[in-house]
Design an enzyme around this catalytic site. Structure first.
Site, short mmCIF file in Angstrom:
data_model
loop_
_atom_site.label_atom_id
_atom_site.label_comp_id
_atom_site.label_asym_id
_atom_site.label_seq_id
_atom_site.Cartn_x
_atom_site.Cartn_y
_atom_site.Cartn_z
N LYS A 135 -0.50 7.28 1.25
CA LYS A 135 0.75 8.02 0.98
C LYS A 135 1.18 7.82 -0.48
CE LYS A 135 5.50 8.05 2.45
NZ LYS A 135 6.37 7.04 3.01
N ASP A 153 5.59 12.08 5.25
CA ASP A 153 6.60 11.06 5.54
C ASP A 153 7.30 11.47 6.84
OD1 ASP A 153 8.38 13.08 4.97
OD2 ASP A 153 9.66 11.85 3.69
#
Ligand code: SF4
Length: 224
Positions: A135, A153
């Protein structure tokens, strides 16, 4: 396990996702023309540090801490020049400060030793930095104009599940679905659009479908 929104997609019948993705991106881009990363940074090093600190906390909180932090720590070496306890104190307010300080120091050490003091550009190299997961590497690459994937997310997960762009629960599998669906030139802005849509309209508990440009015909979870 995070809450799933997949079951909400049974409310309305909509066209296949391949047909809907173009209009979804276009309408969200109009609705959230100002959508961009909320973290404040002035260079790749600050970007990397901000994203690393943003784990498990809000961007607003990170910005509050980095405003002072970046005046004190300007180069990778600066993070290694102070005792670890001092760095921990300086990032304390972002939470999980011990782990984050350890990751920051490990990352800075590798940047100094192997990358000539510069944040590496290659995705694989970013992933080698201690504490940098997919991420973080995705956010850093996207902001540098070289998106290698799609950041997933909590907002991206929820909104893409509600829009039936994925039936997956796991962020890595959701990303796999999204990169197959979203045209590559949109990989960087797509998560920002979903994040801002999630914050402003498609709320976790009470989505404001009455104000949503996707409610008519593009979202199977619409409550209208
Ligand atoms: S706010 Fe929009 S995207 Fe979210 S559930 Fe309602 S219609 Fe769907």
């Amino acid at each position: 396990m995070a809450k799933s929104y997949v079951h909400e997609t049974r409310r309305h019948k909509v066209a296949p996702k391949k047909q809907r993705i173009g209009p979804i991106v276009e309408l969200l881009a109009v609705e959230h023309a100002d959508a961009k990363i909320a973290l404040r940074f002035a260079n790749p090093l600050e970007l990397l540090v901000s994203v690393m600190l943003s784990e498990q906390t809000t961007d607003v909180n990170v910005n509050r801490v980095t405003e002072k932090l970046f005046r004190k720590y300007r180069r990778p070496e600066d993070y290694l020049a102070v005792p670890v306890e001092e760095l921990e104190r300086d990032i304390y307010q972002t939470g999980f400060f011990r782990q984050k300080a350890k990751s920051l120091r490990g990352t800075m050490k590798l940047i100094v030793e192997e990358f000539d003091g510069q944040v590496p550009e290659r995705f694989e190299d970013l992933l080698r930095l201690p504490g940098v997961a997919r991420k973080t590497a995705n956010v850093v690459s996207a902001e540098r104009g070289e998106a290698q994937g799609i950041v997933v997310d909590t907002h991206v997960r929820r909104v893409s599940q509600r829009l039936a762009l994925t039936k997956q629960e796991d962020p890595v599998k959701i990303e796999r679905d999204l990169v197959r669906l979203v045209p590559k030139p949109d990989w960087a802005r797509f998560p920002h659009l979903l994040i801002w849509h999630g914050r402003r309209i498609c709320d976790a508990r009470r989505p404001r479908c009455e104000d949503c440009p996707l409610a008519a015909g593009l979202c199977p979870s619409s409550r209208l």
